[in-house]
Design an enzyme around this catalytic site. Structure first.
Site, PDB file in Angstrom:
ATOM      1  N   ASN A 139       0.868  -1.172   0.000  1.00 15.19           N
ATOM      2  CA  ASN A 139       0.000   0.000   0.000  1.00 15.19           C
ATOM      3  C   ASN A 139       0.911   1.230   0.000  1.00 15.19           C
ATOM      4  OD1 ASN A 139      -1.752   2.083   0.539  1.00 15.19           O
ATOM      5  ND2 ASN A 139      -2.337   1.356   2.586  1.00 15.19           N
ATOM      6  N   TRP A 140       0.965   1.871  -1.143  1.00 11.15           N
ATOM      7  CA  TRP A 140       1.898   3.009  -1.271  1.00 11.15           C
ATOM      8  C   TRP A 140       1.402   4.261  -0.568  1.00 11.15           C
ATOM      9  CZ3 TRP A 140       3.832   2.971  -7.100  1.00 11.15           C
ATOM     10  CH2 TRP A 140       4.629   1.834  -7.291  1.00 11.15           C
ATOM     11  N   LYS A 141       0.133   4.267  -0.169  1.00 10.30           N
ATOM     12  CA  LYS A 141      -0.461   5.466   0.454  1.00 10.30           C
ATOM     13  C   LYS A 141      -0.206   6.668  -0.449  1.00 10.30           C
ATOM     14  CE  LYS A 141      -0.079   3.111   4.824  1.00 10.30           C
ATOM     15  NZ  LYS A 141       0.110   3.140   6.279  1.00 10.30           N
ATOM     16  N   HIS A 149      -9.475   1.030   5.234  1.00  7.67           N
ATOM     17  CA  HIS A 149      -8.154   1.173   5.855  1.00  7.67           C
ATOM     18  C   HIS A 149      -8.274   2.081   7.077  1.00  7.67           C
ATOM     19  CE1 HIS A 149      -3.997   2.315   6.499  1.00  7.67           C
ATOM     20  NE2 HIS A 149      -3.670   1.214   5.847  1.00  7.67           N
ATOM     21  N   GLU A 189      -6.553   4.419   8.157  1.00  6.65           N
ATOM     22  CA  GLU A 189      -6.355   5.855   7.905  1.00  6.65           C
ATOM     23  C   GLU A 189      -7.638   6.475   7.341  1.00  6.65           C
ATOM     24  OE1 GLU A 189      -2.711   5.371   5.701  1.00  6.65           O
ATOM     25  OE2 GLU A 189      -1.760   4.770   7.570  1.00  6.65           O
ATOM     26  N   GLU A 227      -5.070  -5.136  10.540  1.00 11.01           N
ATOM     27  CA  GLU A 227      -4.008  -4.163  10.757  1.00 11.01           C
ATOM     28  C   GLU A 227      -4.254  -3.446  12.083  1.00 11.01           C
ATOM     29  OE1 GLU A 227      -2.045  -2.804   6.858  1.00 11.01           O
ATOM     30  OE2 GLU A 227      -3.883  -1.667   7.022  1.00 11.01           O
ATOM     31  N   GLY A 263       2.845   2.059  10.828  1.00 13.63           N
ATOM     32  CA  GLY A 263       3.780   3.181  10.694  1.00 13.63           C
ATOM     33  C   GLY A 263       4.534   3.516  11.974  1.00 13.63           C
ATOM     34  N   SER A 304       3.829  -2.362  10.202  1.00 16.17           N
ATOM     35  CA  SER A 304       5.286  -2.429  10.358  1.00 16.17           C
ATOM     36  C   SER A 304       5.899  -3.749   9.872  1.00 16.17           C
ATOM     37  CB  SER A 304       5.693  -2.138  11.805  1.00 16.17           C
ATOM     38  OG  SER A 304       5.272  -0.834  12.161  1.00 16.17           O
ATOM     39  N   GLY A 361       3.042  -1.304   4.221  1.00 15.85           N
ATOM     40  CA  GLY A 361       3.008   0.135   3.958  1.00 15.85           C
ATOM     41  C   GLY A 361       4.396   0.656   3.632  1.00 15.85           C
ATOM     42  N   GLY A 362       5.052   1.231   4.627  1.00 13.73           N
ATOM     43  CA  GLY A 362       6.358   1.887   4.446  1.00 13.73           C
ATOM     44  C   GLY A 362       7.373   1.076   3.650  1.00 13.73           C
TER      45      GLY A 362
END
Ligand code: 13P
Length: 254
Positions: free
Chosen positions: A10-12, A96, A98, A168, A174, A214, A235-236
């Protein structure tokens, strides 16, 4: 669960279009013919068409990060399920944390989005998970159960099988704090149990349940070694080519 792990990035809201396209080309070249792990990336909307072109015919899927629940209409600034499908997506992230916490998305809206995605043959990656406070108060199962119950309201059994569920925990996203493999597996078992009770064992076992929060190359194998963890939502580490490739590599020798 004996399934091929499904690893999704997930590149956000990251990377430029040029960086994204280069990333997709390198991913394709690096994975070509040598990897059975199913993988995918969810770039920002505006990159979808270009990236889908790069990945066409590969075993790397493309997903959107969101859709609106309505199929079309006066919803300024929104993107529909059919639009992302037309841009080459096979999957879409829905609910998600976020979106839930920063943009106020509630379960009924998420439920409507899942139904819309399924109606156009787009596979939802339905995200759920508790906050730190909810975990500390011992309410993880209650929260996850409600998210599942409300998110899946009115969805037919045969559609449930199409879903990917991503657990998640919000406190692990993150933050560098990964849930321990055992902690994650415990919630995954609970989710599997919920699905078994509601839809039967065959359907429950067919659903992919990913872990996210993470994830990095160093913890991939131990997370996937857990019996109820079928894949990862990254993610990251998914916007760093080397790290993402290492995660896919570690997953494929599971
Ligand atoms: P991180 O891997 O950066 O913790 O993000 C997880 C996530 O939100 C994936 O959807």
């Amino acid at each position: 669960m004996g399934k091929e792990p499904f690893i999704v990035g997930n590149w956000k809201m990251n990377l430029t279009l040029e960086e994204g396209v280069e990333f997709a080309k390198s991913l394709r070249n690096n994975l070509h013919g040598k990897n059975k792990t199913i993988s995918g990336i969810c770039p920002p909307f505006i990159f979808l068409k270009d990236i889908s072109r790069v990945l066409e015919g590969s075993n790397i899927c493309v997903g959107a990060q969101n859709i609106h629940s309505e199929k079309n209409g006066a919803y300024t600034g929104e993107i529909s399920a059919l639009m992302v499908k037309e841009a080459g997506c096979t999957h879409v992230l829905i609910g998600h944390s976020e979106r839930r916490h920063l943009f106020g998305e509630i379960d009924s809206f998420i439920n409507a989005k899942i139904k819309t995605a399924l109606s156009v043959n787009l596979k939802p990656i339905f995200c759920i998970g508790e906050t730190l406070t909810e975990r500390e108060e011992g309410r993880t199962e209650y929260v996850v159960k409600n998210q599942l119950k409300n998110g899946l309201l009115g969805i037919d059994n045969n559609y449930v099988e199409e879903l990917v569920i991503a657990y998640e925990p919000v406190w692990a996203i993150g933050t560098g704090k990964t849930a321990s493999p055992e902690q994650a597996n415990e919630v995954h078992s609970f989710i599997r149990g919920f699905l078994t009770d509601g839809y039967g064992k065959d359907i429950a076992n067919g659903v992919y349940i990913q872990y996210g929060g993470s994830v990095k190359p160093e913890n991939t194998r131990e997370l996937l070694a857990q019996p109820e963890i079928d894949g990862l939502l990254v993610g990251g580490a998914s916007i760093k080519l080397e790290a993402f490739l290492k995660i896919i590599d570690a997953a494929s020798i599971q």
